[in-house]
Design a protein around this motif. Structure first.
Motif, PDB file in Angstrom:
ATOM      1  N   ILE A  40       8.867  11.930 -40.119  1.00  0.00           N
ATOM      2  CA  ILE A  40       9.267  13.124 -39.371  1.00  0.00           C
ATOM      3  C   ILE A  40       9.696  14.232 -40.338  1.00  0.00           C
ATOM      4  O   ILE A  40       9.347  15.410 -40.159  1.00  0.00           O
ATOM      5  CB  ILE A  40      10.414  12.801 -38.401  1.00  0.00           C
ATOM      6  N   ALA A  41      10.446  13.854 -41.362  1.00  0.00           N
ATOM      7  CA  ALA A  41      10.939  14.845 -42.324  1.00  0.00           C
ATOM      8  C   ALA A  41       9.790  15.508 -43.069  1.00  0.00           C
ATOM      9  O   ALA A  41       9.767  16.738 -43.238  1.00  0.00           O
ATOM     10  CB  ALA A  41      11.905  14.191 -43.300  1.00  0.00           C
ATOM     11  N   ASP A  42       8.827  14.715 -43.542  1.00  0.00           N
ATOM     12  CA  ASP A  42       7.692  15.288 -44.267  1.00  0.00           C
ATOM     13  C   ASP A  42       6.896  16.240 -43.378  1.00  0.00           C
ATOM     14  O   ASP A  42       6.445  17.299 -43.838  1.00  0.00           O
ATOM     15  CB  ASP A  42       6.778  14.180 -44.788  1.00  0.00           C
ATOM     16  N   TRP A  43       6.727  15.850 -42.111  1.00  0.00           N
ATOM     17  CA  TRP A  43       6.017  16.730 -41.179  1.00  0.00           C
ATOM     18  C   TRP A  43       6.773  18.052 -41.032  1.00  0.00           C
ATOM     19  O   TRP A  43       6.168  19.134 -41.132  1.00  0.00           O
ATOM     20  CB  TRP A  43       5.885  16.049 -39.812  1.00  0.00           C
ATOM     21  N   PHE A  44       8.082  17.988 -40.796  1.00  0.00           N
ATOM     22  CA  PHE A  44       8.841  19.221 -40.597  1.00  0.00           C
ATOM     23  C   PHE A  44       8.876  20.054 -41.871  1.00  0.00           C
ATOM     24  O   PHE A  44       8.744  21.294 -41.813  1.00  0.00           O
ATOM     25  CB  PHE A  44      10.264  18.924 -40.133  1.00  0.00           C
ATOM     26  N   ALA A  48       8.119  23.988 -42.410  1.00  0.00           N
ATOM     27  CA  ALA A  48       9.132  24.910 -42.932  1.00  0.00           C
ATOM     28  C   ALA A  48       8.620  25.633 -44.176  1.00  0.00           C
ATOM     29  O   ALA A  48       8.870  26.841 -44.353  1.00  0.00           O
ATOM     30  CB  ALA A  48      10.414  24.149 -43.240  1.00  0.00           C
ATOM     31  N   GLU A  49       7.906  24.918 -45.036  1.00  0.00           N
ATOM     32  CA  GLU A  49       7.364  25.550 -46.239  1.00  0.00           C
ATOM     33  C   GLU A  49       6.297  26.583 -45.885  1.00  0.00           C
ATOM     34  O   GLU A  49       6.221  27.655 -46.493  1.00  0.00           O
ATOM     35  CB  GLU A  49       6.799  24.471 -47.162  1.00  0.00           C
ATOM     36  N   SER A  50       5.484  26.280 -44.868  1.00  0.00           N
ATOM     37  CA  SER A  50       4.455  27.228 -44.428  1.00  0.00           C
ATOM     38  C   SER A  50       5.066  28.442 -43.736  1.00  0.00           C
ATOM     39  O   SER A  50       4.491  29.530 -43.761  1.00  0.00           O
ATOM     40  CB  SER A  50       3.476  26.531 -43.467  1.00  0.00           C
ATOM     41  N   PHE A  51       6.225  28.256 -43.121  1.00  0.00           N
ATOM     42  CA  PHE A  51       6.891  29.334 -42.402  1.00  0.00           C
ATOM     43  C   PHE A  51       7.257  30.476 -43.340  1.00  0.00           C
ATOM     44  O   PHE A  51       7.142  31.652 -42.998  1.00  0.00           O
ATOM     45  CB  PHE A  51       8.144  28.793 -41.716  1.00  0.00           C
ATOM     46  N   ILE A  56      14.501  25.609 -49.583  1.00  0.00           N
ATOM     47  CA  ILE A  56      14.802  24.372 -48.863  1.00  0.00           C
ATOM     48  C   ILE A  56      15.432  23.330 -49.780  1.00  0.00           C
ATOM     49  O   ILE A  56      14.948  23.072 -50.883  1.00  0.00           O
ATOM     50  CB  ILE A  56      13.521  23.798 -48.225  1.00  0.00           C
ATOM     51  N   ASP A  57      16.501  22.721 -49.296  1.00  0.00           N
ATOM     52  CA  ASP A  57      17.165  21.602 -49.972  1.00  0.00           C
ATOM     53  C   ASP A  57      17.211  20.432 -48.990  1.00  0.00           C
ATOM     54  O   ASP A  57      17.693  20.582 -47.864  1.00  0.00           O
ATOM     55  CB  ASP A  57      18.584  22.003 -50.385  1.00  0.00           C
ATOM     56  N   VAL A  58      16.692  19.289 -49.396  1.00  0.00           N
ATOM     57  CA  VAL A  58      16.687  18.104 -48.531  1.00  0.00           C
ATOM     58  C   VAL A  58      17.907  17.242 -48.853  1.00  0.00           C
ATOM     59  O   VAL A  58      18.070  16.772 -49.982  1.00  0.00           O
ATOM     60  CB  VAL A  58      15.400  17.282 -48.713  1.00  0.00           C
ATOM     61  N   THR A 183       3.961  24.418 -32.421  1.00  0.00           N
ATOM     62  CA  THR A 183       4.517  25.566 -31.706  1.00  0.00           C
ATOM     63  C   THR A 183       6.025  25.435 -31.567  1.00  0.00           C
ATOM     64  O   THR A 183       6.770  26.411 -31.740  1.00  0.00           O
ATOM     65  CB  THR A 183       3.870  25.693 -30.317  1.00  0.00           C
ATOM     66  N   ALA A 184       6.481  24.215 -31.255  1.00  0.00           N
ATOM     67  CA  ALA A 184       7.925  23.981 -31.132  1.00  0.00           C
ATOM     68  C   ALA A 184       8.640  24.206 -32.458  1.00  0.00           C
ATOM     69  O   ALA A 184       9.746  24.773 -32.500  1.00  0.00           O
ATOM     70  CB  ALA A 184       8.177  22.561 -30.619  1.00  0.00           C
ATOM     71  N   ALA A 185       8.027  23.765 -33.557  1.00  0.00           N
ATOM     72  CA  ALA A 185       8.638  23.956 -34.876  1.00  0.00           C
ATOM     73  C   ALA A 185       8.747  25.435 -35.216  1.00  0.00           C
ATOM     74  O   ALA A 185       9.769  25.882 -35.762  1.00  0.00           O
ATOM     75  CB  ALA A 185       7.826  23.229 -35.938  1.00  0.00           C
ATOM     76  N   LYS A 186       7.717  26.217 -34.891  1.00  0.00           N
ATOM     77  CA  LYS A 186       7.783  27.648 -35.164  1.00  0.00           C
ATOM     78  C   LYS A 186       8.877  28.320 -34.336  1.00  0.00           C
ATOM     79  O   LYS A 186       9.615  29.177 -34.843  1.00  0.00           O
ATOM     80  CB  LYS A 186       6.437  28.318 -34.886  1.00  0.00           C
ATOM     81  N   SER A 187       8.997  27.932 -33.062  1.00  0.00           N
ATOM     82  CA  SER A 187      10.055  28.504 -32.225  1.00  0.00           C
ATOM     83  C   SER A 187      11.429  28.184 -32.787  1.00  0.00           C
ATOM     84  O   SER A 187      12.312  29.041 -32.835  1.00  0.00           O
ATOM     85  CB  SER A 187       9.932  27.972 -30.795  1.00  0.00           C
TER      86      SER A 187
END
Length: 210
Positions: A40-44, A48-51, A56-58, A183-187
């Motif tokens: 899940i983290a890698d997907w998000f 976030a990087e594309s946004f 970003i700090d994990v 879409t949810a991640a972008k929102s």
């Protein structure tokens, strides 16, 4: 007091911050053996990087060694670990918490990380990416909203939730039907960064006091 000068200085500070990236701490809230959180983290993180516009700090609870027993005189080792994590959280302008749902709530390791800190959360926005069974981790999120409200943080309404994610990602960690969750991640990131800019500007003008 020269109110015009004060307003000018506040505007200058705001403008100087406007071009700086938002410092986003992504908190991975599970430390269980065999956890699904890294998928899940890698997907998000890829979203976030594309946004864009984010530094970003994990912060992974599985890599943090803070005891569950609180002491008025913690050891030097505990103090050093707490100070290291506190510095990273304090540097953040915003947070995204990635959490599973355990027994209708969030993991103990995540609560421990939250409770070891206080001012680091103040007047900053918090978003959530959750996963679980039928609820998609939303019951964990609702409990976390109450905790962060107590810590003077602002939680973002928009979330990303995965209902039964174990069958939704391929062996490379790619979501097999990405349109809705993308879409949810972008929102989420749109709302989070709006609040992050607004609150960072506000803190630069008037430091927050709990």
């Amino acid at each position: 007091m020269d109110t015009n000068s004060t307003a000018f200085e506040a505007s200058a500070r705001s403008n100087s911050l406007a071009d700086k990236p938002i410092r986003l701490a992504v908190i991975i809230g599970s430390n269980r053996e065999g956890r699904y959180a890294p998928v899940i983290a890698d997907w998000f993180l890829s979203r976030a990087e594309s946004f864009g516009g984010l530094d970003i700090d994990v912060v992974d609870v599985a890599e943090i060694d803070l005891p569950t027993t609180f002491s008025s005189q913690p050891s030097d080792t505990v103090q050093a670990e707490q100070a290291k994590v506190a510095e990273r959280l304090a540097a953040a302008d915003a947070f995204v918490v990635i959490t599973p749902e355990y027994n209708h709530s969030y993991p103990a390791g995540l609560k421990n990380l939250i409770d070891w800190h206080n001012a680091e959360w103040h007047a900053k926005p918090v978003g959530f990416v959750s996963y679980g069974g039928l609820s998609g981790g939303l019951r964990a999120v609702e409990h976390l909203r109450q905790i962060f409200a107590e810590l003077h943080a602002v939680t973002v309404r928009d979330t990303v939730s995965f209902h039964g994610p174990w069958g939704q990602f391929d062996e490379d960690g790619q979501h097999t039907s990405p349109e809705e969750c993308d879409t949810a991640a972008k929102s989420l990131l749109d709302r989070l960064t709006w609040w992050a800019h607004a609150l960072r500007d506000a803190r630069s003008v008037r430091p927050f006091s709990a």
